[in-house]
Design an enzyme around this catalytic site. Structure first.
Site, PDB file in Angstrom:
ATOM      1  CG  HIS A 127      -0.257  -0.074   2.530  1.00 26.94           C
ATOM      2  ND1 HIS A 127       0.223   1.030   3.189  1.00 26.94           N
ATOM      3  CD2 HIS A 127       0.029  -1.121   3.325  1.00 26.94           C
ATOM      4  CE1 HIS A 127       0.769   0.675   4.337  1.00 26.94           C
ATOM      5  NE2 HIS A 127       0.676  -0.637   4.438  1.00 26.94           N
ATOM      6  CG  ASP A 128      -0.326   4.276   1.196  1.00 24.15           C
ATOM      7  OD1 ASP A 128      -1.201   4.979   0.671  1.00 24.15           O
ATOM      8  OD2 ASP A 128      -0.539   3.578   2.214  1.00 24.15           O
TER       9      ASP A 128
ATOM     10  N   GLY B 165       4.938  -1.314   2.465  1.00 25.98           N
ATOM     11  CA  GLY B 165       4.195  -0.088   2.205  1.00 25.98           C
ATOM     12  C   GLY B 165       5.083   1.136   2.088  1.00 25.98           C
TER      13      GLY B 165
END
Length: 261
Positions: free
Chosen positions: A123-124, A141
């Protein structure tokens, strides 16, 4: 539009008439797929936890999971996005997570990126154009991979790390600090060891600029100098061309620290 009769595609999805979705693939939630993108069999696209936007001329291979929720405990309260550009290839079994609200909300993949089999993009993360992640490479992440970087097989990257443009990380390395642009890095915890001469020559970097980069990188890899002292030496001893400017900006903005031997 070519959607195999065994594929599941909800009404809320936006699929280009020129896209192709193969057998037993599942589209869930808000998913947009651009023209000439091919989704092979047994692919999962999207989830109830956000939005997936996929550009044109992408090739998504069998078994991939594209747009799953962030891998943290608060994922049910997140509604992030995954944005994928154009002309990318996503290999078999690759997994790409949505962004999280705590990390900016967007996971992004640029153009002409090759994510080989069983790679993971957490994520991100932000992956710029022309990046290659080789088989079994995993990004935690909030990782940033700059343009034209190549990560060898089975590389593991911890959270919030940056890997600079035209960097090469050797197979089976772990990365827990920022990897300088234009360098070759390797090791159990990877450190930059040399200039990525082959990659830069292939990119057409002029000989004078390459010599200048070698001088600048040598200063940054001299561990008897602090990063601040190395940057001062580069300012005094090296030409201020665009390549060196990007190198020094990267080094000056490190938060995780530079991976120096």
């Amino acid at each position: 539009m070519s959607i195999h009769p065994t594929a599941i595609v909800p009404d809320e999805a936006s699929i280009s008439p020129e896209a192709e979705i193969g057998p037993f693939s599942v589209v869930a939630g808000r998913v947009e797929i651009g023209a000439h993108t091919v989704v092979e069999s047994h692919v999962r696209l999207g989830s109830p936890y956000g939005e997936v936007v996929i550009g044109e001329h992408n090739h998504i291979q069998s078994g991939s999971v594209v747009g799953g929720p962030p891998q943290h405990r608060d994922y049910r309260s997140d509604h992030g996005r995954l944005v994928i550009g154009h002309h990318n290839r996503i290999g078999e079994g690759a997994t790409l997570n949505l962004g999280s609200q705590s990390g900016g909300g967007v996971t992004s993949v640029g153009d002409r990126v090759f994510l080989m089999a069983s790679t993971h993009v957490g994520h991100d993360c932000r992956i710029d154009d022309d990046v290659v992640l080789t088989n079994l490479t995993h990004l935690a992440g909030h990782v940033e991979i700059q343009r034209n970087a190549i990560l060898g097989g089975m590389v593991a990257v911890t959270q919030h790390v940056r890997i600079g443009e035209f960097a090469f990380v050797a197979a089976r390395s772990g990365v827990n600090k920022d990897i300088l642009p234009y360098t070759v890095a390797e090791g159990r915890w990877a450190t930059s060891r040399a200039v990525n001469t082959v990659g830069l020559q292939r990119a057409g970097v002029p000989a004078a600029a390459l010599r200048n980069l070698r001088r600048a990188i040598k200063r940054l890899l001299t561990t008897s100098l602090t990063v601040e002292d190395a940057l001062k030496a580069i300012e005094e001893q090296c030409e201020a061309d665009d390549w060196t400017r990007r190198l020094t900006e990267f080094a000056a903005n490190t938060r995780r620290g530079l991976a120096r031997a």
